[in-house]
Design an enzyme around this catalytic site. Structure first.
Site, PDB file in Angstrom:
ATOM      1  N   SER A  17      35.422  33.566  48.030  1.00 16.68           N
ATOM      2  CA  SER A  17      35.513  33.375  49.477  1.00 16.68           C
ATOM      3  C   SER A  17      35.703  34.696  50.208  1.00 16.68           C
ATOM      4  O   SER A  17      35.144  34.907  51.288  1.00 16.68           O
ATOM      5  CB  SER A  17      36.680  32.443  49.803  1.00 16.68           C
ATOM      6  OG  SER A  17      36.436  31.152  49.302  1.00 16.68           O
ATOM      7  N   ALA A  18      36.487  35.603  49.618  1.00 15.91           N
ATOM      8  CA  ALA A  18      36.723  36.900  50.244  1.00 15.91           C
ATOM      9  C   ALA A  18      35.637  37.902  49.884  1.00 15.91           C
ATOM     10  O   ALA A  18      35.080  38.579  50.746  1.00 15.91           O
ATOM     11  CB  ALA A  18      38.094  37.433  49.832  1.00 15.91           C
TER      12      ALA A  18
ATOM     13  N   GLU B  87      30.706  39.568  39.701  1.00 18.84           N
ATOM     14  CA  GLU B  87      31.232  38.204  39.632  1.00 18.84           C
ATOM     15  C   GLU B  87      31.189  37.689  38.194  1.00 18.84           C
ATOM     16  O   GLU B  87      30.145  37.744  37.531  1.00 18.84           O
ATOM     17  CB  GLU B  87      30.417  37.288  40.554  1.00 18.84           C
ATOM     18  CG  GLU B  87      30.659  35.805  40.378  1.00 18.84           C
ATOM     19  CD  GLU B  87      32.111  35.396  40.567  1.00 18.84           C
ATOM     20  OE1 GLU B  87      32.589  34.553  39.775  1.00 18.84           O
ATOM     21  OE2 GLU B  87      32.766  35.914  41.495  1.00 18.84           O
ATOM     22  N   ALA B  88      32.337  37.169  37.716  1.00 14.69           N
ATOM     23  CA  ALA B  88      32.404  36.661  36.345  1.00 14.69           C
ATOM     24  C   ALA B  88      31.657  35.350  36.173  1.00 14.69           C
ATOM     25  O   ALA B  88      31.191  35.030  35.080  1.00 14.69           O
ATOM     26  CB  ALA B  88      33.868  36.484  35.935  1.00 14.69           C
TER      27      ALA B  88
ATOM     28  N   HIS C 102      46.459  26.272  45.910  1.00 12.99           N
ATOM     29  CA  HIS C 102      46.503  27.215  47.016  1.00 12.99           C
ATOM     30  C   HIS C 102      47.326  28.436  46.619  1.00 12.99           C
ATOM     31  O   HIS C 102      48.273  28.813  47.310  1.00 12.99           O
ATOM     32  CB  HIS C 102      47.098  26.550  48.257  1.00 12.99           C
ATOM     33  CG  HIS C 102      46.256  25.474  48.839  1.00 12.99           C
ATOM     34  ND1 HIS C 102      46.714  24.603  49.812  1.00 12.99           N
ATOM     35  CD2 HIS C 102      44.969  25.119  48.603  1.00 12.99           C
ATOM     36  CE1 HIS C 102      45.747  23.760  50.138  1.00 12.99           C
ATOM     37  NE2 HIS C 102      44.685  24.052  49.420  1.00 12.99           N
TER      38      HIS C 102
END
Length: 507
Positions: free
Chosen positions: A16-17, A36-37, A441
């Site tokens: 998202s970030a 990205e993994a 979260h």
């Protein structure tokens, strides 16, 4: 080293970030490598809201959690998106900014520049609100935000019950004030998921996009003479001319710093706050038999109608979310959905029973309990005793009772509510062992601030290491009031402006 493995910026994590940050830097003319993994988000179960049923099993880190003393030594797993778009590609798409006091509290605690008036422009720049811009909402941003597209009588009954109980009907919980009851807002565009991966990363013209390396795992940050110069991926080193930015999430970013010698007593930087301050919303889940049809018993005829509604208007049951209507009080977020399912945190598999039922979630928005991220064999695991604080237990029980009162005692709910499926049995701790769980979260493990325990400063630079920043949910000092995806996206948008020396307003 080839030019192929060199860029102005290396961003770790396309979640998202990271998707936002890398896209903004790249669109500004910088060369960016985004590592990205996980795999691609170009898959139908990411686009469709109901895809959550498969995504938690197939695109999820499933970080292990240590045994919890207050729950008889029970261990589990913690979800995090392992895919382009990160948790924003697998989550429930509930869009909740939090409230003014959250951000003013950050600033007062040392995160200068992050007060509500200072972050509001970035929230507005982030979103394309279906009802158009005003003093609080944005109308031209990449992330589409709308009201939940599934209209169900259980949601309507819950909203009326909350109003009858004395809560106000709020015309926009992401506007001037959060408190009150309303339908949920979701980041969807005509029913399809509107994530940072889809809208920022894929939304750029191809020639402006960062270079994305999927299924590529970073093992550590390379630091030379006190400066981060790149990251190690297997036998490769990917180098950054300007900066390395970690966007691997509250668990991944902390673990990567620790593996890089940046932690308490670290060989590169002695930062005792790394991995500490882990916290999460605490949640009680309660279920009832439904007297009206729900998603659980949707057969071929209703499914065909649902498909038509989705195709024609981007509405109907296929746009559902676990939070379809919700009430915000000072202490709680209480949400309902006309469905009942169970999600295994270890396997990520969802179980949906073929009987009409609905679910209410009671979220304690500001728990006292804190945990930590640790390493075991170089891999992260979480130490967090969810029921370890007496005040948190008291709040959970108070909130659960408030929810039961709304559902079981208010006249508006009588036409839809049947018998409770997990009734309170009088033994509070025993009941909470099964009723309390996470909605994932995680925040706080690379806390932003100016004190000795802070990991990054208000400019998101890692203390004691040049050329290294963190920009994701891990920098959040104290968890926001409600779902954390929108605040995480805001942090990334503001981080891009800080890096590009645009401190006041996203352009």
């Amino acid at each position: 080293m080839s030019e192929h493995d060199l860029a102005d910026y290396v961003v770790v994590g396309a979640g998202s970030a990271g998707s936002i940050l890398a896209s903004r830097l790249s669109a500004a003319g910088a060369s960016v490598i985004l590592v990205e993994a996980g795999g691609t988000d170009r898959r139908p179960d990411v686009a469709l809201p109901l895809g959550i049923v498969t995504l938690y099993a197939t695109a999820n880190w499933k970080y292990p959690t240590a045994p919890e003393p207050s729950r008889g030594g029970k261990a589990g797993a913690f979800a995090g998106g392992r895919i382009v778009g990160g948790s924003g590609s697998i989550n429930a798409m509930v869009y909740a900014r939090g409230r003014r006091a959250d951000y003013d509290g950050w600033a007062q605690a040392g995160a200068t520049g992050w007060s509500y008036p200072e972050v509001l422009p970035h929230f507005k720049a982030l979103e394309n609100w279906v009802e158009g811009p005003d003093d609080y909402r944005g109308g031209c941003g990449p992330i589409a935000v709308s009201w939940c597209g599934h209209h169900h009588e259980i949601d309507d009954a819950f909203i009326q019950a909350a109003v009858d109980a004395g809560h106000r009907r709020n015309p926009d919980p992401n506007g001037a004030d959060q408190l009150g009851v309303a339908r949920s807002q979701v980041n969807q565009r005509r029913g399809y998921r509107s994530s940072s991966g889809r809208e920022f990363l894929h939304g750029l013209p191809r020639e402006q996009r960062p270079r994305v390396l999927t299924r590529t795992t970073v093992t550590r940050v390379i630091v030379e003479n006190g400066r981060a110069v790149g990251v190690r991926v297997g036998d490769r080193v990917i180098r950054a001319r300007q900066e390395v930015v970690l966007c691997a999430g509250a668990i991944g970013s902390a673990a990567l710093l620790m593996n890089s010698g940046i932690a308490a007593g670290g060989s590169v930087a002695d930062l005792p706050g790394v991995g500490e301050n882990f916290h999460d919303h605490l949640v009680v889940t309660q279920r009832w038999v439904s007297k009206v049809p729900t998603i659980n018993t949707m057969g071929p005829v209703r499914l065909a109608k649902a498909v038509r509604a989705f195709r024609a208007r981007g509405e109907g049951p296929l746009t559902t979310t676990p939070f379809e209507a919700q009430l915000f009080t000072e202490d709680f977020q209480i949400a309902v959905t006309p469905a009942s399912y169970e999600l295994s945190p270890v396997s990520g598999r969802a179980t949906l029973k073929r009987s009409d039922a609905f679910t209410a979630y009671t979220v304690v928005m500001h728990p006292e309990g804190r945990g930590r991220v640790r390493l075991r064999g170089g891999k992260p695991y979480i130490e967090f005793d969810r029921l370890g604080r007496a005040e948190d237990v008291r709040k959970l029980l108070e909130g659960a009772e408030l929810t039961r009162d709304l559902v079981e005692s208010q006249p508006a709910m009588r036409g839809v509510t049947g018998a409770p499926l997990n009734p309170f049995d009088g033994d509070a701790r025993h009941w909470l062992d099964t009723a309390e769980s996470s909605i994932y979260h995680a925040v706080g493990t690379c806390r932003m601030g100016t004190d000795d325990g802070a990991v990054v400063g208000p400019d998101l630079r890692v203390r004691g290491v040049d050329g290294l920043r963190v920009a994701d949910a891990s920098v959040i000092p104290a968890i926001t009031s409600g779902n954390t995806n929108a605040p995480t996206m805001m942090i990334a948008l503001r981080a891009a402006d800080l890096i590009l020396d645009r401190p006041n307003l996203t352009r």
